[in-house]
Design a protein around this motif. Structure first.
Motif, PDB file in Angstrom:
ATOM      1  N   ALA A  20      31.766  25.457   5.151  1.00  0.00           N
ATOM      2  CA  ALA A  20      30.612  24.807   5.793  1.00  0.00           C
ATOM      3  C   ALA A  20      31.094  24.395   7.197  1.00  0.00           C
ATOM      4  CB  ALA A  20      30.305  23.642   5.154  1.00  0.00           C
ATOM      5  N   ALA A  21      30.163  24.192   8.075  1.00  0.00           N
ATOM      6  CA  ALA A  21      30.346  23.579   9.385  1.00  0.00           C
ATOM      7  C   ALA A  21      31.522  22.327   9.309  1.00  0.00           C
ATOM      8  CB  ALA A  21      29.331  23.189  10.375  1.00  0.00           C
ATOM      9  N   ARG A  22      32.556  22.340  10.187  1.00  0.00           N
ATOM     10  CA  ARG A  22      33.462  21.659  10.232  1.00  0.00           C
ATOM     11  C   ARG A  22      33.167  20.263  10.827  1.00  0.00           C
ATOM     12  NH1 ARG A  22      39.539  23.193  11.966  1.00  0.00           N
ATOM     13  NH2 ARG A  22      39.057  24.541   9.787  1.00  0.00           N
ATOM     14  N   CYS A  23      32.997  18.940  10.337  1.00  0.00           N
ATOM     15  CA  CYS A  23      32.694  17.689  10.907  1.00  0.00           C
ATOM     16  C   CYS A  23      33.914  17.218  11.802  1.00  0.00           C
ATOM     17  CB  CYS A  23      32.649  16.672   9.634  1.00  0.00           C
ATOM     18  SG  CYS A  23      34.216  16.180   9.092  1.00  0.00           S
ATOM     19  N   GLY A  24      33.321  16.366  12.864  1.00  0.00           N
ATOM     20  CA  GLY A  24      34.135  15.890  13.648  1.00  0.00           C
ATOM     21  C   GLY A  24      34.236  16.936  15.074  1.00  0.00           C
ATOM     22  N   GLY A  25      35.079  16.689  15.973  1.00  0.00           N
ATOM     23  CA  GLY A  25      35.333  17.486  17.125  1.00  0.00           C
ATOM     24  C   GLY A  25      34.182  17.560  18.080  1.00  0.00           C
ATOM     25  N   ASP A  26      34.027  18.408  18.789  1.00  0.00           N
ATOM     26  CA  ASP A  26      32.935  18.775  19.825  1.00  0.00           C
ATOM     27  C   ASP A  26      31.684  18.995  19.219  1.00  0.00           C
ATOM     28  OD1 ASP A  26      32.044  19.558  22.452  1.00  0.00           O
ATOM     29  OD2 ASP A  26      31.348  21.291  21.435  1.00  0.00           O
ATOM     30  N   PHE A  27      30.809  18.105  19.292  1.00  0.00           N
ATOM     31  CA  PHE A  27      29.291  18.242  18.824  1.00  0.00           C
ATOM     32  C   PHE A  27      28.645  19.385  18.872  1.00  0.00           C
ATOM     33  CE2 PHE A  27      24.995  16.981  18.677  1.00  0.00           C
ATOM     34  CZ  PHE A  27      24.714  16.508  17.388  1.00  0.00           C
ATOM     35  N   ASN A  28      28.644  19.823  20.197  1.00  0.00           N
ATOM     36  CA  ASN A  28      28.010  20.961  20.312  1.00  0.00           C
ATOM     37  C   ASN A  28      28.507  22.389  19.740  1.00  0.00           C
ATOM     38  OD1 ASN A  28      26.150  20.083  22.170  1.00  0.00           O
ATOM     39  ND2 ASN A  28      27.470  20.422  24.208  1.00  0.00           N
ATOM     40  N   SER A  29      29.868  22.431  19.531  1.00  0.00           N
ATOM     41  CA  SER A  29      30.478  23.631  18.607  1.00  0.00           C
ATOM     42  C   SER A  29      29.822  23.187  17.034  1.00  0.00           C
ATOM     43  CB  SER A  29      32.100  23.298  18.559  1.00  0.00           C
ATOM     44  OG  SER A  29      32.257  23.881  19.909  1.00  0.00           O
ATOM     45  N   PHE A  30      29.897  22.081  16.640  1.00  0.00           N
ATOM     46  CA  PHE A  30      29.449  21.661  15.349  1.00  0.00           C
ATOM     47  C   PHE A  30      27.893  22.110  15.136  1.00  0.00           C
ATOM     48  CE2 PHE A  30      26.967  18.831  12.362  1.00  0.00           C
ATOM     49  CZ  PHE A  30      27.941  19.308  11.358  1.00  0.00           C
ATOM     50  N   VAL A  31      27.234  21.920  16.240  1.00  0.00           N
ATOM     51  CA  VAL A  31      25.693  22.160  16.396  1.00  0.00           C
ATOM     52  C   VAL A  31      25.796  23.745  15.935  1.00  0.00           C
ATOM     53  CG1 VAL A  31      23.317  22.389  17.212  1.00  0.00           C
ATOM     54  CG2 VAL A  31      24.904  20.259  17.076  1.00  0.00           C
ATOM     55  N   ALA A  32      26.387  24.471  16.995  1.00  0.00           N
ATOM     56  CA  ALA A  32      26.530  25.947  16.707  1.00  0.00           C
ATOM     57  C   ALA A  32      26.778  26.449  15.489  1.00  0.00           C
ATOM     58  CB  ALA A  32      27.476  26.563  17.812  1.00  0.00           C
ATOM     59  N   ALA A  33      27.811  25.756  14.921  1.00  0.00           N
ATOM     60  CA  ALA A  33      28.146  26.243  13.241  1.00  0.00           C
ATOM     61  C   ALA A  33      26.994  26.033  12.301  1.00  0.00           C
ATOM     62  CB  ALA A  33      29.476  25.414  12.846  1.00  0.00           C
TER      63      ALA A  33
END
Length: 267
Positions: A20-33
């Motif tokens: 699953a998408a990894r929480c935390g970190g860069d928000f835009n990268s999370f949304v892409a995941a």
């Protein structure tokens, strides 16, 4: 419905993949995941783009999430006095009369008595006239999913919200709700919307914001599926009181539902 914050923690309607998408970190990268996860779950690219392109994190959602856990730090008497007054009882009795035929049909199908449904409806949104929330659900859920405290729960809820859009139940402009992503007149989380929503007005969509038949039947369906005993007591300690835990885990809230229901029928 979700809060104990009024609510129910139901498993998400989609099973999350092993990666699953990894929480935390860069928000835009999370949304892409999350966009990739949505695509893998069968959500169309047009819906993903419509909902997630340009979405931003909402700090107010996180602030509310951190402070809401003291909601029920009152005695029952203190709490019920703020939720069930003479005006709300009068309005609830009017709703029982206005929707008597509808509520009777729902009780025949699902076994849940009218006064319980009207009590829940009144407590959650003042019979659809009160505040159902104005927060964009996708933004709210993306924010909570990115936060690592309950990321798996809210990743599943975000995927369920996209499923609501894909089914055409609500347009994006109407996919607004409360601070945990609850939607509609009885405040369903998106996964509950998908799992328990009933098209009781027969128009081909489950509309829990605008359709009273859909709202009340879906609420009854949740309780029915959880094991409601038709004709049984709902007082504290009863089987139906335990069933209502699937609506709201807080004992004080379930006691308030029962108290309100009894006032509506003159007990």
């Amino acid at each position: 419905m979700f809060r104990v914050f009024a609510g129910v923690l139901l498993s998400a309607i989609f099973a999350l993949p092993a990666h699953a998408a990894r929480c935390g970190g860069d928000f835009n990268s999370f949304v892409a995941a999350m966009s990739a996860e949505a695509s893998a779950a069968g959500i169309s690219q047009s819906v993903i783009s419509q909902a997630l392109d340009g979405v931003t994190e909402d700090a107010k959602v996180l602030q509310f999430d951190r402070r809401q856990r003291g909601t029920f730090d009152k005695t029952f008497e203190q709490y019920v006095s703020t939720r069930v007054g003479a005006g709300r009882i009068k309005a609830g009795r009017a709703m029982l009369l206005r929707h008597a035929s509808l509520l009777s049909r729902i009780e025949r199908q699902f076994g849940v008595p009218p006064q319980i449904l009207v009590a829940i409806w009144g407590l959650e949104s003042d019979f659809g006239k009160g505040d159902m929330g104005k927060m964009p659900v996708v933004r709210t859920l993306a924010t909570l999913a990115h936060d690592c405290r309950r990321t798996e729960l809210f990743q599943g809820e975000l995927l369920a919200a996209l499923k609501i859009l894909q089914r055409g139940d609500l347009p994006l402009r109407d996919l607004v709700g409360a601070f945990a992503g609850e939607i509609g007149q009885t405040q369903f989380l998106p996964s509950s919307y998908i799992k328990y929503g009933v098209d009781f007005d027969g128009n081909g969509h489950v509309d829990l914001r605008h359709s009273v038949p859909d709202v009340l039947a879906s609420t009854a369906n949740l309780l029915h599926t959880a094991g409601w005993h038709p004709g049984g007591s709902y007082e504290e300690g009863s089987a139906n009181f335990q069933v209502m835990r699937e609506w709201n885990r807080a004992t004080i809230y379930r006691k308030t539902i029962g108290y309100f229901a009894d006032r509506l029928v003159g007990q």
